[in-house]
Design a protein around this motif. Structure first.
Motif, short mmCIF file in Angstrom:
data_model
loop_
_atom_site.label_atom_id
_atom_site.label_comp_id
_atom_site.label_asym_id
_atom_site.label_seq_id
_atom_site.Cartn_x
_atom_site.Cartn_y
_atom_site.Cartn_z
N LEU A 156 14.51 6.68 66.81
CA LEU A 156 15.91 6.69 67.25
C LEU A 156 16.84 7.22 66.15
N LEU A 157 16.57 6.84 64.91
CA LEU A 157 17.40 7.32 63.80
C LEU A 157 17.30 8.82 63.63
N ILE A 158 16.17 9.39 63.95
CA ILE A 158 16.00 10.85 63.85
C ILE A 158 16.88 11.57 64.87
N GLY A 159 17.24 10.87 65.94
CA GLY A 159 18.10 11.47 66.95
C GLY A 159 19.46 11.86 66.41
N ALA A 160 19.96 11.17 65.40
CA ALA A 160 21.28 11.48 64.84
C ALA A 160 21.34 12.89 64.25
N PRO A 161 20.43 13.30 63.38
CA PRO A 161 20.51 14.67 62.87
C PRO A 161 20.17 15.72 63.92
N VAL A 162 19.41 15.34 64.95
CA VAL A 162 19.12 16.29 66.02
C VAL A 162 20.41 16.71 66.72
N LEU A 163 21.36 15.77 66.83
CA LEU A 163 22.65 16.10 67.43
C LEU A 163 23.37 17.18 66.63
N ASP A 164 23.21 17.18 65.32
CA ASP A 164 23.84 18.19 64.49
C ASP A 164 23.27 19.58 64.79
N VAL A 165 21.97 19.63 64.99
CA VAL A 165 21.34 20.91 65.34
C VAL A 165 21.88 21.40 66.69
N VAL A 166 22.06 20.47 67.62
CA VAL A 166 22.61 20.82 68.93
C VAL A 166 24.03 21.38 68.77
N LEU A 167 24.85 20.72 67.96
CA LEU A 167 26.22 21.18 67.76
C LEU A 167 26.25 22.54 67.08
N LEU A 168 25.43 22.73 66.06
CA LEU A 168 25.36 24.01 65.36
C LEU A 168 24.95 25.12 66.32
N ALA A 169 23.92 24.86 67.10
CA ALA A 169 23.45 25.87 68.06
C ALA A 169 24.51 26.16 69.10
N ALA A 170 25.18 25.14 69.60
CA ALA A 170 26.21 25.35 70.63
C ALA A 170 27.36 26.18 70.09
N ALA A 171 27.81 25.89 68.87
CA ALA A 171 28.90 26.66 68.28
C ALA A 171 28.49 28.11 68.06
N ALA A 172 27.29 28.31 67.52
CA ALA A 172 26.81 29.68 67.27
C ALA A 172 26.63 30.45 68.58
N ILE A 173 26.06 29.81 69.58
CA ILE A 173 25.86 30.48 70.87
C ILE A 173 27.20 30.81 71.52
N ASP A 174 28.14 29.88 71.45
CA ASP A 174 29.46 30.12 72.03
C ASP A 174 30.12 31.33 71.39
N LEU A 175 30.07 31.41 70.07
CA LEU A 175 30.68 32.55 69.38
C LEU A 175 29.91 33.84 69.67
N ARG A 176 28.60 33.75 69.68
CA ARG A 176 27.75 34.92 69.91
C ARG A 176 27.98 35.51 71.31
N ARG A 177 28.22 34.63 72.27
CA ARG A 177 28.45 35.09 73.65
C ARG A 177 29.87 35.57 73.90
N GLY A 178 30.65 35.64 72.85
CA GLY A 178 32.00 36.17 72.99
C GLY A 178 33.09 35.13 73.12
N GLY A 179 32.74 33.87 72.91
CA GLY A 179 33.76 32.82 72.94
C GLY A 179 34.79 33.07 71.85
N GLU A 180 36.03 32.80 72.16
CA GLU A 180 37.09 33.05 71.19
C GLU A 180 37.01 32.03 70.04
N ALA A 181 36.99 32.54 68.84
CA ALA A 181 36.95 31.66 67.67
C ALA A 181 38.19 30.79 67.68
N SER A 182 38.00 29.50 67.47
CA SER A 182 39.13 28.58 67.55
C SER A 182 39.03 27.51 66.47
N LEU A 183 40.07 26.73 66.42
CA LEU A 183 40.10 25.59 65.51
C LEU A 183 38.91 24.66 65.78
N ALA A 184 38.51 24.56 67.04
CA ALA A 184 37.39 23.69 67.40
C ALA A 184 36.10 24.13 66.70
N HIS A 185 35.87 25.42 66.59
CA HIS A 185 34.67 25.91 65.89
C HIS A 185 34.76 25.56 64.40
#
Length: 176
Positions: free
Chosen positions: A35-64
């Protein structure tokens, strides 16, 4: 993106508390560790989501930019935060030793404050590196300008923290 950051933060604490509860209350160390390993896995998910969003043409924002900061804080301080919680949970629920408080005065306090500032600086550098990775994904520096806006107030906070943290080197707190 803000919603995902909030979800990852909530998920971090859920995984942390569930892992510690499983480890100490249910006495299932291996299940708690999983269960404790799940915490850093969330970081990988967030990193991937931000990178994919930007890569797909999402507008760079304060949220990124905030995602980069969140990731940097977790990379630099996540392990020590988990250790901090583990010591307190073990003390409260499993008869572990009492947590050791950081020094409150003298040279030891000054050294502790300097180390904390260096961790703050490292977090700042890691966030900057993540923003550098996000910049080409966003379409270059012009398009990524909103990402970098998060660094302006953070730079001011970092400088203020430097002044305060290192002031204890020159004028240590007196022992009571």
């Amino acid at each position: 993106m803000i919603g995902l950051i909030v979800a990852c933060e909530i998920g971090f604490w859920v995984f942390l508390l569930a892992g510690l509860a499983t480890r100490y209350l249910l006495r299932r160390r291996r299940a708690g560790a999983i269960l404790l390993i799940g915490a850093p896995v969330l970081d990988v998910v967030l990193l991937a989501a931000a990178a994919i969003d930007l890569r797909r043409g999402g507008e760079a924002s304060l949220a990124h930019g905030l995602a980069a900061i969140y990731l940097a804080v977790t990379v630099v301080s996540g392990h020590s935060l988990m250790r901090w919680a583990d010591v307190r949970f073990a003390h409260r629920f499993a008869g572990g030793p009492a947590p050791v408080r950081p020094p409150r005065a003298g040279r030891a306090h000054a050294a502790h404050e300097r180390r904390q500032w260096l961790l703050h600086l490292l977090t700042y550098v890691v966030a900057g590196a993540l923003l550098l990775v996000f910049t080409p994904l966003a379409g270059g520096f012009q398009a990524a300008a909103p990402l970098w806006q998060v660094m302006v107030p953070w730079t001011i906070v970092l400088v203020v923290d430097l002044v305060i943290s290192f002031s204890y080197t020159f004028a240590p707190r007196a022992e009571r």
